[in-house]
Motif scaffolding. Structure first.
Motif, mmCIF file in Angstrom:
data_model
loop_
_atom_site.group_PDB
_atom_site.id
_atom_site.type_symbol
_atom_site.label_atom_id
_atom_site.label_comp_id
_atom_site.label_asym_id
_atom_site.label_seq_id
_atom_site.Cartn_x
_atom_site.Cartn_y
_atom_site.Cartn_z
ATOM 1 N N GLY A 5 0.848 -1.173 0.000
ATOM 2 C CA GLY A 5 0.000 0.000 0.000
ATOM 3 C C GLY A 5 0.883 1.223 0.000
ATOM 4 N N ALA A 6 0.284 2.363 -0.075
ATOM 5 C CA ALA A 6 1.066 3.587 -0.076
ATOM 6 C C ALA A 6 0.274 4.714 0.543
ATOM 7 C CB ALA A 6 1.487 3.954 -1.495
ATOM 8 N N ASP A 7 0.865 5.294 1.545
ATOM 9 C CA ASP A 7 0.320 6.535 2.075
ATOM 10 C C ASP A 7 1.239 7.662 1.638
ATOM 11 O OD1 ASP A 7 2.566 6.056 3.580
ATOM 12 O OD2 ASP A 7 1.632 6.485 5.501
ATOM 13 N N ASN A 8 2.093 7.337 0.683
ATOM 14 C CA ASN A 8 3.101 8.285 0.219
ATOM 15 C C ASN A 8 2.483 9.288 -0.745
ATOM 16 O OD1 ASN A 8 5.102 6.747 1.571
ATOM 17 N ND2 ASN A 8 4.976 5.285 -0.095
ATOM 18 N N LEU A 9 2.220 10.442 -0.223
ATOM 19 C CA LEU A 9 1.646 11.496 -1.041
ATOM 20 C C LEU A 9 2.639 12.656 -1.042
ATOM 21 C CD1 LEU A 9 -0.779 12.296 -2.705
ATOM 22 C CD2 LEU A 9 -1.838 13.180 -0.640
ATOM 23 N N ARG A 10 3.579 12.558 -1.966
ATOM 24 C CA ARG A 10 4.636 13.556 -2.091
ATOM 25 C C ARG A 10 5.383 13.756 -0.784
ATOM 26 N NH1 ARG A 10 1.909 17.819 -6.305
ATOM 27 N NH2 ARG A 10 1.625 16.259 -7.915
ATOM 28 N N ASP A 11 5.843 12.661 -0.222
ATOM 29 C CA ASP A 11 6.634 12.709 0.995
ATOM 30 C C ASP A 11 8.079 12.311 0.669
ATOM 31 O OD1 ASP A 11 6.588 9.964 0.666
ATOM 32 O OD2 ASP A 11 5.525 9.547 2.517
ATOM 33 N N PRO A 12 8.988 12.286 1.646
ATOM 34 C CA PRO A 12 10.389 11.957 1.339
ATOM 35 C C PRO A 12 10.579 10.561 0.744
ATOM 36 C CG PRO A 12 10.246 13.029 3.456
ATOM 37 C CD PRO A 12 8.832 12.751 3.016
#
Length: 127
Positions: A22-29
């Motif tokens: 999954g991904a909660d990566n919304l324009r993060d590092p």
């Protein structure tokens, strides 16, 4: 930005270990271009995890629900209606982002309906 490794996803699958992604990566590092798109996560698993598109999609969808102990979802009677509708095209096209049309359904309710229309004027230009 720090480099981050990716576990041996193929080896885990071959060993019978359930793999969820999954991904909660919304324009993060970790993913500075993240779009909160499950097909983006699927595409990254194909590219970086060396999975086939169907394996990657399963890791993002059905396997994730299994690993989290959630009930199966789908369109059948009694199923939880959590899904994304995309055009009936090859999975490779969807994972590659070639299809931008999608309808997001959660709990049987349409949350988002995105469709892109392309119009071509094929008439010759006057000289």
């Amino acid at each position: 930005m720090r480099c981050r490794g990716l576990t041996a996803v193929r080896a885990l699958l071959e060993a019978g270990v359930p793999v969820a992604a999954g991904a909660d990566n919304l324009r993060d590092p970790f993913n500075p271009v993240g779009r909160a798109d499950p097909f983006e996560t699927t595409s990254l698993l194909v590219a970086a995890g060396h999975l086939r598109p169907a394996e990657a999609l399963a890791a993002v969808t059905t396997s994730t629900r299994t690993v989290l102990g959630l009930p199966d979802a789908g369109t059948g009677p009694g199923s939880r209606a959590d899904f994304i509708l995309v055009p009936d095209v090859p999975l490779d096209d969807v994972v590659a982002g070639a299809q931008t049309a999608r309808v997001v359904v959660h709990g049987g309710r349409v949350l988002a309906d995105t469709r892109v229309s392309t119009v071509l004027d094929l008439e010759p230009m006057p000289r």
